[in-house]
Design a protein around this motif. Structure first.
Motif, PDB file in Angstrom:
ATOM      1  N   LEU B 106       1.253  -1.428  -0.022  1.00 57.89           N
ATOM      2  CA  LEU B 106       0.126   0.346   0.451  1.00 57.89           C
ATOM      3  C   LEU B 106       0.921   0.963   0.414  1.00 57.89           C
ATOM      4  N   LEU B 107       1.834   1.004   0.788  1.00 68.06           N
ATOM      5  CA  LEU B 107       2.834   2.512   0.601  1.00 68.06           C
ATOM      6  C   LEU B 107       3.527   2.563  -1.101  1.00 68.06           C
ATOM      7  N   PRO B 108       3.922   4.324  -0.428  1.00 68.72           N
ATOM      8  CA  PRO B 108       4.686   4.051  -2.334  1.00 68.72           C
ATOM      9  C   PRO B 108       5.858   3.697  -2.487  1.00 68.72           C
ATOM     10  N   ALA B 109       6.266   4.151  -3.613  1.00 63.11           N
ATOM     11  CA  ALA B 109       7.976   3.424  -3.900  1.00 63.11           C
ATOM     12  C   ALA B 109       9.039   5.069  -2.876  1.00 63.11           C
ATOM     13  N   VAL B 110       9.429   5.040  -3.069  1.00 64.93           N
ATOM     14  CA  VAL B 110      11.055   5.312  -2.479  1.00 64.93           C
ATOM     15  C   VAL B 110      10.589   7.002  -3.069  1.00 64.93           C
ATOM     16  N   ASP B 111      10.470   7.289  -3.865  1.00 61.26           N
ATOM     17  CA  ASP B 111      10.783   8.497  -4.754  1.00 61.26           C
ATOM     18  C   ASP B 111       9.347   9.266  -4.442  1.00 61.26           C
ATOM     19  N   GLN B 112       8.099   8.853  -4.410  1.00 60.90           N
ATOM     20  CA  GLN B 112       6.883   8.957  -4.542  1.00 60.90           C
ATOM     21  C   GLN B 112       6.522   8.953  -2.712  1.00 60.90           C
ATOM     22  N   ALA B 113       7.277   8.650  -1.488  1.00 58.67           N
ATOM     23  CA  ALA B 113       7.033   8.509  -0.345  1.00 58.67           C
ATOM     24  C   ALA B 113       6.304  10.083   0.365  1.00 58.67           C
ATOM     25  N   LEU B 116       6.431  14.784   5.732  1.00 57.89           N
ATOM     26  CA  LEU B 116       5.432  15.627   6.588  1.00 57.89           C
ATOM     27  C   LEU B 116       6.728  16.694   6.592  1.00 57.89           C
ATOM     28  N   GLY B 117       6.473  18.018   6.287  1.00 57.79           N
ATOM     29  CA  GLY B 117       7.333  18.821   5.744  1.00 57.79           C
ATOM     30  C   GLY B 117       8.839  18.886   5.744  1.00 57.79           C
ATOM     31  N   ASP B 118       8.840  18.125   4.875  1.00 59.15           N
ATOM     32  CA  ASP B 118      10.508  17.132   4.187  1.00 59.15           C
ATOM     33  C   ASP B 118      11.016  16.949   5.254  1.00 59.15           C
ATOM     34  N   MET B 119      10.285  15.993   6.045  1.00 55.91           N
ATOM     35  CA  MET B 119      11.303  15.757   7.722  1.00 55.91           C
ATOM     36  C   MET B 119      11.298  14.311   8.001  1.00 55.91           C
ATOM     37  N   VAL B 120       9.892  13.829   7.899  1.00 57.42           N
ATOM     38  CA  VAL B 120       9.521  12.297   7.957  1.00 57.42           C
ATOM     39  C   VAL B 120       8.689  12.584   6.547  1.00 57.42           C
ATOM     40  N   PHE B 121       8.857  10.906   6.728  1.00 55.55           N
ATOM     41  CA  PHE B 121       8.897  10.776   5.541  1.00 55.55           C
ATOM     42  C   PHE B 121       9.075   8.518   5.496  1.00 55.55           C
ATOM     43  N   LEU B 122       7.782   8.802   5.170  1.00 55.40           N
ATOM     44  CA  LEU B 122       6.482   7.305   4.459  1.00 55.40           C
ATOM     45  C   LEU B 122       6.933   6.374   3.367  1.00 55.40           C
ATOM     46  N   SER B 123       7.525   5.562   3.479  1.00 53.82           N
ATOM     47  CA  SER B 123       7.295   4.855   2.155  1.00 53.82           C
ATOM     48  C   SER B 123       7.487   2.947   2.611  1.00 53.82           C
ATOM     49  N   GLN B 124       8.040   2.561   1.031  1.00 53.60           N
ATOM     50  CA  GLN B 124       7.966   1.194   1.443  1.00 53.60           C
ATOM     51  C   GLN B 124       9.600   0.288   2.059  1.00 53.60           C
ATOM     52  N   ARG B 125      10.244   1.987   2.099  1.00 53.72           N
ATOM     53  CA  ARG B 125      11.613   1.944   3.043  1.00 53.72           C
ATOM     54  C   ARG B 125      11.581   2.345   4.694  1.00 53.72           C
ATOM     55  N   GLY B 126       9.926   2.255   4.385  1.00 56.39           N
ATOM     56  CA  GLY B 126      10.253   2.526   5.910  1.00 56.39           C
ATOM     57  C   GLY B 126       9.797   3.406   6.697  1.00 56.39           C
ATOM     58  N   PHE B 147      16.500   6.805   0.749  1.00 55.74           N
ATOM     59  CA  PHE B 147      16.663   7.900   2.106  1.00 55.74           C
ATOM     60  C   PHE B 147      18.482   7.506   2.601  1.00 55.74           C
ATOM     61  N   THR B 148      19.202   8.552   2.843  1.00 56.69           N
ATOM     62  CA  THR B 148      20.063   8.574   4.127  1.00 56.69           C
ATOM     63  C   THR B 148      20.342  10.342   5.020  1.00 56.69           C
ATOM     64  N   GLY B 149      20.504   9.547   5.828  1.00 55.67           N
ATOM     65  CA  GLY B 149      20.815   9.995   6.979  1.00 55.67           C
ATOM     66  C   GLY B 149      19.453  10.286   8.008  1.00 55.67           C
ATOM     67  N   GLY B 150      19.615  10.325   9.070  1.00 54.93           N
ATOM     68  CA  GLY B 150      18.233  10.515  10.431  1.00 54.93           C
ATOM     69  C   GLY B 150      18.017   9.036  10.395  1.00 54.93           C
ATOM     70  N   GLY B 151      17.222   8.697  11.397  1.00 54.24           N
ATOM     71  CA  GLY B 151      16.345   7.679  11.638  1.00 54.24           C
ATOM     72  C   GLY B 151      15.836   7.261  10.841  1.00 54.24           C
ATOM     73  N   THR B 152      15.489   5.178  11.024  1.00 55.87           N
ATOM     74  CA  THR B 152      14.910   5.034   9.918  1.00 55.87           C
ATOM     75  C   THR B 152      14.422   3.490  11.339  1.00 55.87           C
ATOM     76  N   LEU B 153      12.620   3.285  10.899  1.00 57.66           N
ATOM     77  CA  LEU B 153      12.074   2.161  11.498  1.00 57.66           C
ATOM     78  C   LEU B 153      11.804   1.840  10.296  1.00 57.66           C
ATOM     79  N   THR B 154      12.323   0.104   9.933  1.00 55.00           N
ATOM     80  CA  THR B 154      12.298  -0.518   8.334  1.00 55.00           C
ATOM     81  C   THR B 154      10.894  -0.867   8.499  1.00 55.00           C
ATOM     82  N   PRO B 155      10.174  -1.699   7.717  1.00 53.58           N
ATOM     83  CA  PRO B 155       8.908  -2.056   7.282  1.00 53.58           C
ATOM     84  C   PRO B 155       9.130  -3.200   8.047  1.00 53.58           C
ATOM     85  N   GLU B 156       9.428  -4.106   8.141  1.00 52.02           N
ATOM     86  CA  GLU B 156       9.397  -5.345   9.053  1.00 52.02           C
ATOM     87  C   GLU B 156       9.719  -5.351  10.326  1.00 52.02           C
ATOM     88  N   PHE B 157      10.061  -3.975  11.247  1.00 50.43           N
ATOM     89  CA  PHE B 157       9.946  -3.232  11.877  1.00 50.43           C
ATOM     90  C   PHE B 157       8.639  -2.657  12.450  1.00 50.43           C
TER      91      PHE B 157
END
Lengths: 243, 290
Positions: B106-113, B116-126, B147-157
């Motif tokens: 359901l989540l968009p591919a990474v380039d269409q994440a 939220l204010g260009d700070m938080v991103f939700l995509s298939q990469r988590g 994405f590089t930098g910042g923190g990540t919560l993966t889709p698996e997690f």
């Protein structure tokens, strides 16, 4: 304002059961009223209508100038002005005696802790239980718990005190210590409505005795008159059984 | 002996051998040329991490849903009851598959994440979010395929946590509801007659008392969530079981690895219930002695 509580044509049902029928009653400030009657006659229900622990279906109840209806803010306002003492004490077992007293003043009246505790200690002194302030309810006897419950209600500085059979759950030897506190309270001029089976107390403090049966007020009289000879046959029958 | 024929030596020596596999997400630095022991440690930390976050969230969900399912508002209480019935009656494994496919499909591919204010991103990469790293706040930026930098919560997690919290939260809610229902009506009436609002009654009078009833069964739900986190293996989150599984496949040390899994879970469960019981004892008997 000449009446602090007024009930006009109040009717209350539990489902199909008609608990209270056309109740008309006015209580003046500082008046002490004792409600008598056989069990199931609706006396407890009547008292519980006054702070809306029960809802009435028809008629009008005005307490301290506020009409009781669905308005939650009004209900909370009235409850903070009306103290209540229950048959089963209902102290909060997880709070110390002192915390039982100060909870509502701090949370409802937004009073600061120090002044609430000061008044709480004075009240505990008055009900002769100040040395137990830091204990928990489970560590006190029934009579002590009920005196704490009275002090807890008084700590909100209510205008009216309701008592719903306050001594019925007590061992006989503890009844007196609770009644003494109630008599003192009456002498200080508190407006009181008491459901009780303690006839001695009724004779001593009541300005008016209300005798109820089957959901109706059968007879209202001053205690002297009522105890020397009820006008109604049902009242005479009741007295002959308990005296 | 067949183990010898297969070239498998019994014992714990394999732990110091090079693992040779990568781990998708780790809390500490780890490379594929490090030992199996290190890999298993990484997996254990991931398990503890999931159990910790999952339990905190599941208890919060339980508290909120449990309290709101007692709401006098018909709609609210119905919705809460509905959630509880759904969550308790679908097997957890299926729920994990559901959340995992939700995050992947359901989540968009990474380039269409979604951003939220260009700070938080939700995509298939988590979920990518700003995080404090090496002395400054890093904001995730898209470069190439991720994405590089910042923190990540993966889709698996995220799917593992969602599944565990959704499922266990429902059980916790029932425990909280039962706890609240066990409080005598007189307590409500006394609190009402003092003029407390409904929220004040709940927070100051009802919930503290119902917690004393609710904590023992709640402890067993804490343990359930911790143990159920081993279903991570089904959606590829590198928890302890997933990594132990890989270790087993590569080394063939079945007896050792399975015993290790059992010992670790036993130890985790016993220490959880030990701590929870300490807490329960500290609040339970207050004022109960006569």
């Amino acid at each position: 304002m000449d009446s602090i509580i007024s009930m006009n044509n109040v009717n209350k049902y539990y489902g199909d059961f008609h608990v209270l029928k056309d109740i008309n009653l006015t209580v003046k400030p500082k008046e002490k009223i004792v409600l008598l009657g056989p069990s199931g006659s609706g006396k407890s229900t009547l008292v519980r209508l006054i702070n809306r622990l029960e809802e009435h279906q028809h008629g009008q109840i005005i307490v301290d100038g506020i009409t009781l209806n669905e308005n939650v803010k009004n209900i909370e306002k009235i409850r903070s002005e009306v103290g209540m003492v229950f048959q089963s004490f209902n102290l909060f077992p997880h709070l110390s005696i002192l915390e039982n007293l100060t909870l509502a003043p701090i949370k409802v009246r937004k009073e600061n802790k120090a002044s609430a505790e000061k008044r709480a200690m004075e009240l505990l002194e008055r009900v002769k239980i100040a040395d137990q302030a830091l204990k928990y309810p489970g560590q006190l006897s029934g009579g002590q718990q009920q005196r704490v419950a009275i002090a807890r209600a008084l700590c909100m500085q209510p205008k009216i005190m309701l008592f719903d059979e306050p001594t019925s759950a007590l061992d006989p030897e503890m009844v007196k210590e609770v009644l003494d506190v109630m008599v003192d309270l009456a002498k200080e001029g508190m407006t009181m409505m008491c459901v009780t089976h303690e006839m001695g107390f009724a004779k001593e403090v009541a300005d008016r005795v209300i005798f109820m049966d089957a959901g109706q007020i059968v007879e209202e009289d001053n205690p002297h008159q009522f105890f020397s000879g009820p006008k109604s046959e049902r009242g005479q029958q009741f007295l002959s059984q308990i005296l | 002996m067949s183990l010898e024929k297969q070239g498998v030596a019994t014992g714990w020596n394999f732990l110091s051998q090079e693992s040779g596999f990568e781990i998708g997400e780790t809390l500490i630095e780890y490379w594929s040329d490090e030992t199996y022991l290190k890999a298993l440690w990484v997996g254990l930390l991931n398990t503890v991490y999931v159990a910790l976050i999952g339990n905190v969230l599941a208890v919060l969900v339980g508290l909120f849903i449990g309290v709101f399912s007692m709401s006098p508002n018909w709609m609210i209480s119905r919705i809460c009851r509905f959630y509880v019935e759904i969550a308790r009656n679908i097997p957890l494994l299926l729920q994990l598959f559901f959340w995992y496919s939700l995050f992947n499909e359901l989540l968009p591919a990474v380039d269409q994440a979604y951003s939220l204010g260009d700070m938080v991103f939700l995509s298939q990469r988590g979920l990518k979010f700003p995080w404090f790293m090496a002395g400054h706040w890093e904001i995730p930026t898209l470069s190439g395929f991720d994405f590089t930098g910042g923190g990540t919560l993966t889709p698996e997690f995220l799917s593992l946590i969602m599944g565990l919290v959704f499922y266990t939260g429902a059980y916790n809610a029932e425990i909280v509801r039962a706890g609240i229902e066990s409080i005598p009506r007189g307590q409500w009436e006394a609190a009402q007659s003092l003029g407390l609002t409904r929220i004040q009654m709940l927070i100051k009078v009802i919930i503290p008392q119902s917690m004393q009833v609710a904590i023992p069964p709640m402890i067993s739900q804490l343990l359930n969530l911790s143990k159920n986190s081993s279903l991570a293996v089904a959606i590829g989150f590198p928890d302890f079981v997933t990594i132990a599984n890989t270790t087993l496949n590569q080394t063939g040390q079945a007896v050792e690895v399975i015993s290790l899994i059992m010992i670790i879970y036993l130890f985790m469960s016993l220490s959880t219930s030990f701590i929870a019981n300490l807490y329960h004892r500290s609040i339970a008997h207050k004022g109960a002695e006569r």
